[in-house]
Design a protein around this motif. Structure first.
Motif, PDB file in Angstrom:
ATOM      1  N   LEU A  62      66.438  76.652 -47.578  1.00  0.00           N
ATOM      2  CA  LEU A  62      66.730  75.980 -46.318  1.00  0.00           C
ATOM      3  C   LEU A  62      67.182  74.556 -46.619  1.00  0.00           C
ATOM      4  CD1 LEU A  62      63.581  77.083 -44.248  1.00  0.00           C
ATOM      5  CD2 LEU A  62      65.866  78.096 -44.165  1.00  0.00           C
ATOM      6  N   HIS A  63      67.978  73.983 -45.710  1.00  0.00           N
ATOM      7  CA  HIS A  63      68.428  72.609 -45.890  1.00  0.00           C
ATOM      8  C   HIS A  63      67.293  71.627 -45.590  1.00  0.00           C
ATOM      9  CE1 HIS A  63      72.718  74.101 -45.306  1.00  0.00           C
ATOM     10  NE2 HIS A  63      72.757  73.445 -46.438  1.00  0.00           N
TER      11      HIS A  63
ATOM     12  N   TYR B 283      68.021  71.180 -50.951  1.00  0.00           N
ATOM     13  CA  TYR B 283      67.446  72.458 -50.553  1.00  0.00           C
ATOM     14  C   TYR B 283      65.928  72.443 -50.675  1.00  0.00           C
ATOM     15  CZ  TYR B 283      72.245  74.113 -51.296  1.00  0.00           C
ATOM     16  OH  TYR B 283      73.601  74.280 -51.255  1.00  0.00           O
TER      17      TYR B 283
ATOM     18  N   ARG C 286      65.654  72.136 -41.845  1.00  0.00           N
ATOM     19  CA  ARG C 286      66.469  72.921 -40.911  1.00  0.00           C
ATOM     20  C   ARG C 286      66.074  74.386 -41.036  1.00  0.00           C
ATOM     21  NH1 ARG C 286      71.566  75.579 -40.879  1.00  0.00           N
ATOM     22  NH2 ARG C 286      72.771  75.241 -38.964  1.00  0.00           N
ATOM     23  N   LEU C 287      65.743  75.007 -39.914  1.00  0.00           N
ATOM     24  CA  LEU C 287      65.162  76.341 -39.946  1.00  0.00           C
ATOM     25  C   LEU C 287      66.187  77.463 -39.871  1.00  0.00           C
ATOM     26  CD1 LEU C 287      62.069  75.633 -37.678  1.00  0.00           C
ATOM     27  CD2 LEU C 287      62.195  75.648 -40.167  1.00  0.00           C
ATOM     28  N   GLN C 288      67.456  77.127 -39.594  1.00  0.00           N
ATOM     29  CA  GLN C 288      68.498  78.151 -39.615  1.00  0.00           C
ATOM     30  C   GLN C 288      68.918  78.482 -41.039  1.00  0.00           C
ATOM     31  OE1 GLN C 288      68.593  75.707 -37.220  1.00  0.00           O
ATOM     32  NE2 GLN C 288      69.813  76.344 -35.469  1.00  0.00           N
ATOM     33  N   LYS C 289      69.619  79.607 -41.189  1.00  0.00           N
ATOM     34  CA  LYS C 289      70.152  79.985 -42.490  1.00  0.00           C
ATOM     35  C   LYS C 289      71.152  78.942 -42.967  1.00  0.00           C
ATOM     36  CE  LYS C 289      71.425  84.152 -43.303  1.00  0.00           C
ATOM     37  NZ  LYS C 289      72.062  85.488 -43.233  1.00  0.00           N
ATOM     38  N   LEU C 290      71.390  78.929 -44.271  1.00  0.00           N
ATOM     39  CA  LEU C 290      72.334  77.984 -44.855  1.00  0.00           C
ATOM     40  C   LEU C 290      73.728  78.160 -44.271  1.00  0.00           C
ATOM     41  CD1 LEU C 290      71.438  78.132 -48.655  1.00  0.00           C
ATOM     42  CD2 LEU C 290      70.808  76.369 -47.020  1.00  0.00           C
TER      43      LEU C 290
ATOM     44  N   HIS D 275      64.657  72.778 -36.116  1.00  0.00           N
ATOM     45  CA  HIS D 275      64.148  72.070 -37.285  1.00  0.00           C
ATOM     46  C   HIS D 275      62.750  71.539 -36.992  1.00  0.00           C
ATOM     47  CE1 HIS D 275      65.572  68.825 -34.687  1.00  0.00           C
ATOM     48  NE2 HIS D 275      64.731  68.037 -35.336  1.00  0.00           N
TER      49      HIS D 275
ATOM     50  N   ILE E  46      57.366  79.756 -41.750  1.00  0.00           N
ATOM     51  CA  ILE E  46      58.316  79.833 -42.866  1.00  0.00           C
ATOM     52  C   ILE E  46      57.736  80.691 -43.986  1.00  0.00           C
ATOM     53  CG2 ILE E  46      59.359  78.509 -44.758  1.00  0.00           C
ATOM     54  CD1 ILE E  46      59.788  76.224 -42.796  1.00  0.00           C
TER      55      ILE E  46
END
Length: 204
Positions: free
Chosen positions: A18-19, A31, A59-63, A77, A115
């Motif tokens: 994750l970012h 990352y 950030r909880l979304q995919k890369l 996030h 997570i």
């Protein structure tokens, strides 16, 4: 710094990256390598000075490819004040920085627990078919050459998503189905084309 001083609490290695970003600027720092409710590991191209305090965001979304800044009004996030406790090299050009979370709120703790449930790595019995592999490529490759490599890898059977980050232009993240293709097979595919590459691995 001794290993026992580096990590007082065991962190969970993740099967996907994750970012991580600076919440004051939104700028992507690198990352997320692993995490617990007490701390996290940042993977970046530049070291973070020890004892530096940052309101760090995950950030909880995919890369997403070429993401430089996180839109905190739209992207899901969480943020928490954190302090860097140590830094060291993962390989020749990538750094790992261990952060201690400072008084995380209940909501942050809940997000971290989610997570771990969602993408935490189970050492004894893997439950995730899709995982991320991190490969470090030859730093002399041009942007066009990197784009061609990404397109080539994306076409491999079992590869779901390929991402370069402009701040880490020589780092390739490949989401793949482990039942169909392994990280070592992806690496071998690159090496067979005379492309210098190495797998970046993190210790759990």
């Amino acid at each position: 710094m001794k290993e026992r001083e580096r990590r007082q609490f065991k962190r969970q290695v993740l099967v996907m990256f994750l970012h991580v970003f600076d919440s004051e600027t939104g700028k992507v720092l690198g990352y997320l390598g692993d995490i617990s409710t007490h701390g996290l590991l940042l993977i970046s191209e530049t070291p973070i000075e020890v004892d530096k305090k940052i309101i760090i965001g995950v950030r909880l979304q995919k890369l997403e490819a070429d993401l430089h800044y996180v839109d905190m009004t739209a992207d899901k996030h969480f943020c928490c004040m954190a302090q860097s406790r140590w830094t060291g090299k993962i390989d020749h050009e990538l750094y790992a920085t261990g952060f201690m979370l400072l008084e995380p709120s209940d909501s942050v703790i809940q997000e971290i627990q989610q997570i771990i449930i969602r993408i935490g790595k189970e050492e004894t019995s893997p439950t995730h078919k899709y995982v991320d592999a991190m490969l470090r490529l030859d730093k002399t490759l041009s942007q066009t050459e990197r784009a061609d490599i990404a397109q080539d890898i994306q076409a491999l059977h079992g590869v779901a998503f390929v991402s370069f980050q402009e701040d880490l232009p020589h780092v390739l993240i490949v989401e793949h189905n482990i039942d169909e293709i392994s990280a070592s097979t992806i690496l071998q595919h690159l090496n067979q084309q005379q492309i210098k590459a190495e797998l970046v691995t993190l210790k759990g």
